[in-house]
Design an enzyme around this catalytic site. Structure first.
Site, PDB file in Angstrom:
ATOM      1  N   GLU A  51       6.517  47.577  66.584  1.00 38.80           N
ATOM      2  CA  GLU A  51       5.136  47.677  67.158  1.00 38.80           C
ATOM      3  C   GLU A  51       5.300  46.770  68.623  1.00 38.80           C
ATOM      4  O   GLU A  51       4.680  47.360  69.470  1.00 38.80           O
ATOM      5  CB  GLU A  51       4.180  47.326  66.336  1.00 38.80           C
ATOM      6  CG  GLU A  51       3.517  47.963  65.396  1.00 38.80           C
ATOM      7  CD  GLU A  51       4.454  47.750  63.834  1.00 38.80           C
ATOM      8  OE1 GLU A  51       4.072  48.540  63.208  1.00 38.80           O
ATOM      9  OE2 GLU A  51       5.150  47.014  63.954  1.00 38.80           O
ATOM     10  N   PHE A 113      -5.802  44.232  51.410  1.00 32.49           N
ATOM     11  CA  PHE A 113      -4.378  44.641  51.340  1.00 32.49           C
ATOM     12  C   PHE A 113      -4.090  45.056  53.083  1.00 32.49           C
ATOM     13  O   PHE A 113      -4.913  45.856  53.782  1.00 32.49           O
ATOM     14  CB  PHE A 113      -3.665  45.808  50.627  1.00 32.49           C
ATOM     15  CG  PHE A 113      -2.418  46.214  50.934  1.00 32.49           C
ATOM     16  CD1 PHE A 113      -1.373  45.371  50.609  1.00 32.49           C
ATOM     17  CD2 PHE A 113      -2.010  47.480  51.346  1.00 32.49           C
ATOM     18  CE1 PHE A 113      -0.033  45.708  50.919  1.00 32.49           C
ATOM     19  CE2 PHE A 113      -0.771  47.925  52.027  1.00 32.49           C
ATOM     20  CZ  PHE A 113       0.389  46.956  51.925  1.00 32.49           C
ATOM     21  N   GLN A 114      -3.332  44.367  53.528  1.00 31.44           N
ATOM     22  CA  GLN A 114      -3.064  44.526  55.252  1.00 31.44           C
ATOM     23  C   GLN A 114      -4.181  44.638  55.987  1.00 31.44           C
ATOM     24  O   GLN A 114      -4.211  45.072  57.060  1.00 31.44           O
ATOM     25  CB  GLN A 114      -2.336  46.079  55.493  1.00 31.44           C
ATOM     26  CG  GLN A 114      -0.893  45.948  54.658  1.00 31.44           C
ATOM     27  CD  GLN A 114      -0.158  47.345  55.420  1.00 31.44           C
ATOM     28  OE1 GLN A 114      -0.697  48.266  55.504  1.00 31.44           O
ATOM     29  NE2 GLN A 114       1.344  46.994  55.458  1.00 31.44           N
ATOM     30  N   LYS A 163     -11.080  52.331  58.992  1.00 30.85           N
ATOM     31  CA  LYS A 163     -10.509  53.549  58.824  1.00 30.85           C
ATOM     32  C   LYS A 163     -11.448  54.639  58.502  1.00 30.85           C
ATOM     33  O   LYS A 163     -11.305  55.654  58.728  1.00 30.85           O
ATOM     34  CB  LYS A 163      -9.411  53.369  57.540  1.00 30.85           C
ATOM     35  CG  LYS A 163      -8.990  54.431  57.280  1.00 30.85           C
ATOM     36  CD  LYS A 163      -7.939  54.650  56.107  1.00 30.85           C
ATOM     37  CE  LYS A 163      -7.139  55.743  55.730  1.00 30.85           C
ATOM     38  NZ  LYS A 163      -6.052  55.871  54.645  1.00 30.85           N
ATOM     39  N   MET A 469      20.001  30.229  80.199  1.00 30.71           N
ATOM     40  CA  MET A 469      19.121  29.423  81.176  1.00 30.71           C
ATOM     41  C   MET A 469      18.624  28.020  80.392  1.00 30.71           C
ATOM     42  O   MET A 469      18.762  26.898  80.661  1.00 30.71           O
ATOM     43  CB  MET A 469      17.571  30.043  81.109  1.00 30.71           C
ATOM     44  CG  MET A 469      16.771  29.256  82.156  1.00 30.71           C
ATOM     45  SD  MET A 469      17.128  28.950  83.860  1.00 30.71           S
ATOM     46  CE  MET A 469      16.665  30.254  84.687  1.00 30.71           C
TER      47      MET A 469
END
Length: 562
Positions: A51, A113-114, A163, A469
Site C-alpha cells: 500500500e 478486527f482490522q 463497509k 548520506m
C-alpha cells in the site's frame, strides 16, 4: 438513480475525470473492488505490491500530471500502510485523495478486527479527513475531498468509508465539476508595493520554490526574471520551474546548493521569494540568512508568511496570477539594469563550478550522461540521500513537473512508486528513478508492479554498499563511527530485478554507462541498472547543520583546511 455506495464512489471518480487508481484490495473495501471489476474499462487500476507503493504512485502521478492522485486501501494495516505516502504528499503540497474503507458502523470503536481510526491517525498529515457513516453523505464528501485536495495550497485528503455504507443504496445525481480559478485576495496596491521594492534594488536575487511548479508559473517566471534582470536559484522542490540551462540560473540553494547561489543570496539586497517556505535545509542559520537583503515573499499560503523568516513585504496569492500582474506593470516602466550585479554572479559561476572526480565511475557522471541522452526531457524521480542531491545538481531540469522527489519528509523508498505513477500518467515520456542501494531496499518489491503492468521505467541503483548520506555525516562530524551504515551482505540487485520480471544491467566502470543507458531507453520493459560506485564519494558543496549558507564548503576547502 439508485446506486450502492461502491457505485457512487466510482461515479464520483468519473466526475473528477479520474482515469488511474493505485491500490490494494482487502476485506472492508471489497464492495468497491467488485465494482472496479465490473467497470474495469473505465479505469486503469494498478495493484501495487504494498500500500505504501500505492500512495507513492498516486503522489508521482499527481506531481507529474498536475491532476489529483488517487489511492485506495482496506482497513487496519492496509490504511496504516498509506500513512508514510500521505505524509510525503502533505509535506510537499501534492494533491491526493486517499480512499480507505473501515469496519461496519456498529463495529466502530470496539477494537474490531482490522479496525483503526485512520482519520485520527492522519489528521496531522492531511488537509482534511472524513469518516463517511451515511451513504447519503458519500457523494458530497468525495466531491469536497477533491476540491480541498486541488485548490489553494494542494495536499492530501482522506476519505474513510464504513463497509456497510459501500453496500447501502441511495439516490445519486451526477454533477459536472467546473474548472475553478484561484481566488484573487491581493490588491493593485500590493503589486505596486512589490514593484517599488524591485525598482529600489541594486542586487536582486530570485529564490524559486515548489509553488512555482504547482501554480504552473514557468512562463511568467521566465518573463519576470528578464524584466527584473536578476539571477535565479531554486529549491529542491522548485526544480524545472526555471530552465536549468538559462544563463541567469545559478543552481540550487541551501545545504547542498551551489556556492554561487548561497554566496549570492548572502550578498543580495533584495530576495524575491516565489512559492518557497524557507525550509531549514535552504536557510541554514535563519539569523544570518540573506542578512543584507530585504525580503519580498509571494506565496499562496498565508501561514507560510513570516513563519521561518520574516518578510519585509508579502503578497498572498496564486503565484502565476501574481507574477502576471507584476509583469504587466514592469513592462510599462524603464528597463531595469543589474548588469554589474549579474557580472559578479557570472564570475562566481566560473569560479565555483560543481565538480567531481573524473577518473572513476561516479553518480554525477551517470546523471550527466543521462541528461545528455534525454536532453533533459525525462521525468526523473529519486529516493533520498546522496543520489538525490547529485540528481538535483547535475541533471539540467528544463521543464516543470519533471523532478519528483520527497523534499519535506525525506522518504526513503519513495522514488520507485512515484516513477510507476508518473509512467502511468505520462505514457509517452521516459520515466527514470534514481535510487541509492539503501533506498532501493525499502520498496524494491514494486519492481513486480512495473513488470506486471509492463511499465517501461528505468531504475538506476547507485550502489555503494553503504547508507551514503549518513556515512558522509559520520565521516565529517562523527569521527568516522560507521554505526550500522555499511551493508555487509550478499544481495545481488541484478538477480533480484530478474527474479521480479525486469531486465538487469550491471555497471562497474565509466565506459559501460552510456551503452547501459541506451539499452535501457530502447527496451520496452522495466530495466534496473545496478551502478557500483565507491563508498566514500561525497556530495559537495555542503553547509553544516545550523551554519550560515555563506559557510558552504567543498572537497577543495576541506583539503586546504587539513
Amino acid at each position: 438513480m439508485q446506486l450502492t455506495g461502491a457505485q457512487i464512489v466510482l461515479e464520483c471518480l468519473k466526475e473528477q475525470k479520474v482515469d488511474t487508481v493505485f491500490g490494494y484490495p482487502g476485506g472492508t473495501i471489497l464492495n468497491i473492488y467488485d465494482e472496479l471489476y465490473k467497470q474495469h474499462d473505465d479505469f486503469l487500476h494498478i495493484r501495487t505490491s504494498h500500500e505504501q507503493g500505492a500512495a507513492h504512485a498516486a503522489d508521482g502521478y499527481a506531481r507529474s500530471t498536475g491532476k489529483v492522485g488517487v489511492c485506495m486501501a482496506t482497513s487496519g494495516p492496509g490504511s496504516t500502510n498509506l500513512v508514510t505516502g500521505i505524509a510525503t504528499a502533505y509535506m510537499d503540497s501534492v494533491p491526493m485523495v486517499a480512499i480507505t474503507c473501515n469496519v461496519n458502523l456498529p463495529l466502530l470503536g470496539k477494537d474490531s478486527f482490522q479496525e483503526v481510526d485512520i482519520a485520527g491517525i492522519t489528521m496531522p498529515i492531511t488537509k482534511h479527513g472524513y469518516i463517511v457513516k451515511d451513504v447519503k453523505d458519500l457523494a458530497s464528501t468525495i466531491r469536497k475531498a477533491f476540491k480541498i485536495a486541488r485548490t489553494g495550497r494542494p495536499g492530501p485528503v482522506l476519505v474513510d468509508i464504513t463497509k456497510d455504507v459501500t453496500a447501502k443504496t441511495c439516490d445519486y445525481r451526477k454533477e459536472t465539476i467546473a474548472d475553478e480559478k484561484p481566488e484573487k485576495k491581493y490588491t493593485s496596491d500590493d503589486i505596486n508595493a512589490a514593484i517599488k521594492m524591485i525598482k529600489a534594488s541594486k542586487r536582486p536575487f530570485i529564490y524559486v520554490g515548489g509553488g512555482a511548479v504547482i501554480s504552473g508559473a514557468s512562463a511568467e517566471l521566465k518573463k519576470f526574471a528578464e524584466l527584473v534582470d536578476s539571477p535565479v536559484c531554486d529549491t529542491l522542490m522548485g526544480k524545472g520551474a526555471f530552465d536549468g540551462t538559462d544563463k541567469k540560473y545559478t543552481g540550487m540553494i541551501g545545504m547542498h546548493g551551489t556556492k554561487t547561489s548561497n554566496f549570492g543570496v548572502s550578498e543580495c539586497d533584495l530576495l524575491i521569494t516565489l512559492g518557497a517556505r524557507f525550509s531549514d535545509r535552504v536557510t541554514g542559520n535563519t539569523k544570518t540568512f540573506a542578512s543584507k537583503a530585504k525580503i519580498l515573499q509571494i506565496d499562496i499560503d498565508a501561514a507560510e508568511i513570516n513563519k521561518n523568516v520574516r518578510a519585509n513585504f508579502s503578497i498572498v496569492g496564486d503565484l502565476k496570477m501574481v507574477l502576471a500582474d507584476i509583469n504587466k506593470k514592469l513592462e510599462k516602466i524603464d528597463k531595469l539594469d543589474h548588469s554589474e550585479w549579474l557580472k559578479k554572479i557570472y564570475e562566481n559561476k566560473k569560479k565555483y563550478p560543481l565538480s567531481y572526480e573524473t577518473d572513476k565511475l561516479t553518480c554525477p557522471y551517470i546523471i550527466e550522461e543521462l541528461d545528455k541522452l534525454t536532453d533533459g526531457k525525462a521525468i526523473i524521480s529519486t529516493d533520498v540521500g546522496q543520489h538525490q542531491m547529485w540528481a538535483a545538481q547535475y541533471y539540467k531540469f528544463r521543464y516543470p513537473r519533471t523532478f519528483l522527489t520527497s523534499g519535506g519528509l525525506g522518504t526513503m523508498g519513495y522514488g520507485l512508486g512515484a516513477c510507476i505513477g508518473a509512467k502511468a500518467g505520462n505514457k509517452d515520456k521516459l520515466c527514470v528513478n534514481i535510487a541509492g542501494d539503501g533506498c532501493f531496499r525499502m520498496n524494491m518489491n514494486e519492481l513486480a508492479t512495473a513488470s506486471k503492468y509492463n511499465l517501461p521505467i528505468i531504475e538506476i541503483v547507485i550502489n555503494n554498499n553503504v547508507l551514503g548520506m549518513v556515512r558522509q555525516w559520520q565521516t565529517l562530524f562523527y569521527e568516522q563511527h560507521y554505526s550500522e551504515t555499511i551493508f555487509e551482505d550478499k544481495v545481488d540487485y541484478c538477480k533480484v530485478a530478474e527474479g521480479l520480471g525486469c531486465m538487469a544491467i550491471k555497471v562497474t566502470k565509466k565506459s559501460e554507462v552510456s551503452a547501459a543507458l541506451k539499452k535501457a531507453i530502447k527496451a520496452n520493459c522495466p530495466v534496473v541498472i545496478d551502478c557500483h560506485i565507491e563508498e566514500d564519494d561525497k556530495v559537495f558543496p555542503m553547509v553544516p547543520a545550523g551554519a550560515s549558507i555563506s559557510e558552504a564548503f567543498d572537497a577543495g576547502d576541506l583539503k586546504n583546511k587539513k
